[in-house]
Design a protein around this motif. Sequence first.
Motif, short mmCIF file in Angstrom:
data_model
loop_
_atom_site.label_atom_id
_atom_site.label_comp_id
_atom_site.label_asym_id
_atom_site.label_seq_id
_atom_site.Cartn_x
_atom_site.Cartn_y
_atom_site.Cartn_z
N GLU A 171 118.11 35.82 97.29
CA GLU A 171 117.61 35.58 96.43
C GLU A 171 116.74 37.19 96.38
O GLU A 171 116.23 37.70 95.07
CB GLU A 171 116.98 34.75 96.54
CG GLU A 171 115.76 34.90 97.21
CD GLU A 171 115.89 33.66 98.45
OE1 GLU A 171 115.44 33.29 99.36
OE2 GLU A 171 116.98 33.92 98.65
N VAL A 172 116.26 38.13 97.35
CA VAL A 172 115.87 39.24 97.45
C VAL A 172 116.96 40.59 96.94
O VAL A 172 116.50 41.75 95.74
CB VAL A 172 115.40 39.87 98.70
CG1 VAL A 172 115.30 40.79 98.42
CG2 VAL A 172 115.09 38.76 99.18
N LEU A 274 112.23 35.73 107.45
CA LEU A 274 112.46 36.31 106.50
C LEU A 274 111.50 37.93 105.59
O LEU A 274 110.77 37.60 105.58
CB LEU A 274 113.05 35.07 105.31
CG LEU A 274 113.56 34.26 105.81
CD1 LEU A 274 113.32 33.17 104.95
CD2 LEU A 274 115.20 34.55 106.59
N ARG A 276 110.94 38.98 102.93
CA ARG A 276 110.52 38.23 100.92
C ARG A 276 110.22 40.17 100.34
O ARG A 276 109.74 40.64 100.91
CB ARG A 276 109.87 37.66 101.54
CG ARG A 276 109.57 36.69 102.05
CD ARG A 276 110.28 35.83 101.40
NE ARG A 276 110.48 33.93 102.37
CZ ARG A 276 111.20 33.44 102.17
NH1 ARG A 276 112.13 33.71 101.53
NH2 ARG A 276 110.98 32.26 103.40
N THR A 278 108.35 42.04 97.31
CA THR A 278 106.86 41.90 97.37
C THR A 278 106.45 42.80 95.81
O THR A 278 107.62 43.82 95.78
CB THR A 278 105.50 42.32 97.61
OG1 THR A 278 105.83 43.77 97.83
CG2 THR A 278 105.56 41.60 99.04
#
Length: 534
Positions: A171-172, A274, A276, A278
Amino acid sequence: MTDVSHPHAEETQLAEPHLGAVLASAGLDAEYVRAEGNMLYQRAEDGGEIPVLDYAGGYGSLLLGHHHPKLVAYAKELLDAGVPVHSQFSLHPEAARLALTLSRIVRRESGYEEPYFAIFANTGAEANEAALKHAEMDRVMRLGALLATIDDGITKAREAVRDGSATIPAEVFERVGLEPRDSGVAALNELTHHLVTRNATQAGRPPVLLTPEGSFHGKLVGTVQLTHNEGYRNPFKALAAQARFVPLDRPGMLRKMADEERATLFGLEVADGLVRLTEHDAPLICAFILEPIQGEGGIREVSREFVQEVHEVCAEAGAPVIVDEIQSGMGRTGDFLAGTRLGLRGDYYTLAKSLGGGLAKISVLLVRGSRYQGQFELIHSSTFAKDGFSNRIALKVLELLEADDGAAYRKAAELGDRLLAMLGSVRDDYPDVVKDIRGRGLFLGLEFHDQSGAPAAPVAEAARSGLFGYLVAGHLLRGHRLRTFPTASAPNTLRFEPSILLTDDEIKWLETALRDTCDIIQGGYRRPLELPGA
């Protein structure tokens, strides 16, 4: 050798000849030889003096009147003492005292506990230009700090993926518009390159300046872009950052504009093995600048509701509020700052005009302590700023204004109420001629209805050409020895900015002149209102 002190009469006029021609066409080409109180004096043919009542008041510079005797005496004392004007790059204790005094007064008015640091200048436009420069410097520094934090996070994420302690979820990639990839080094390199490139593009967008419609903040390269009147702004449009002009009568429009100018920067962080994504708002809005009462926009006061929206949106965007009190401040409205009664609290304030008491050319930018960047002092300077003479005169002005617990402010409010009542009576008696009366204290405006269909041909012609206000000003000067001008961006509005020395007789003088003018405009008086030579 040319005798520069006695130019020959037949020589071409070289000092702004076009402006001189415009003044002549409106009947405003008067020469004044002396000034005192609310009066300017012309020289009569017999050598005597012709008094002219000055309601223009130096565009707000003369709250204490022409040549206030205490200021004149003090100026002579300073000059006789040889107070240095040019002692740049040295200590200026009188500037420090002036800054402390201004900070104390502005803290009282704004309610902020922090001190306000002072950057001195010569004119209001220069003070506003300094405010824009300081705000942009602060924005660039905040943006740089944010980018450094984001880069640090990306570096740590790269290290974690490379040593196998973290993986990149699909999803990143999807959230930044990339095809999902495995969590290998090649995918990592593609992701970080994409983020760095995208962030550089977003961060490189030009700064956004917000200001209300009707604004006027000067005619320098930067400040003229904040002037709503396109005639002043468009010839120089390519030279500086552009402003977005916010309607005063459409709640929510400021927030909508701020949202449209939002820029998001992406970073990376590692949590629970993981990587993530930002998100960070880039500080693109440089500042919001406004006048509590718009001067050249027609003497229009902003609403408390608009002020509240400005505070809320700027707080969310992290942008400073710059309050331009150059014409409205220094006690002219009955308070030291016109914004006080509106609940307007500035991160920056600019002051000028009456700060010099009509004698010294001085202005100041005041910046709230938590916003102040000390480095600005090393990259911004002005040859004539912070000179010993001007600073001392300004201190004397503040002493006179603050004396007797602010008696000067109370006087401005009281006289303003009387003047406003008189103007209101004129409007009530001539509702088809006078459209509106606006302002507060000794900062008032009278707006005429559009007269493009007036029965008198010269009046109608002047209205259609945008010169109606100047036609009226010329009539007031020639016919009534009374001096005022229309506001720059609202030429149907006359300004009235007298000093606190205003008398009942001078108010009556203005009333007589205005009633005569209204009679002529509506066709009820035999004497025509004409341009010179008509």
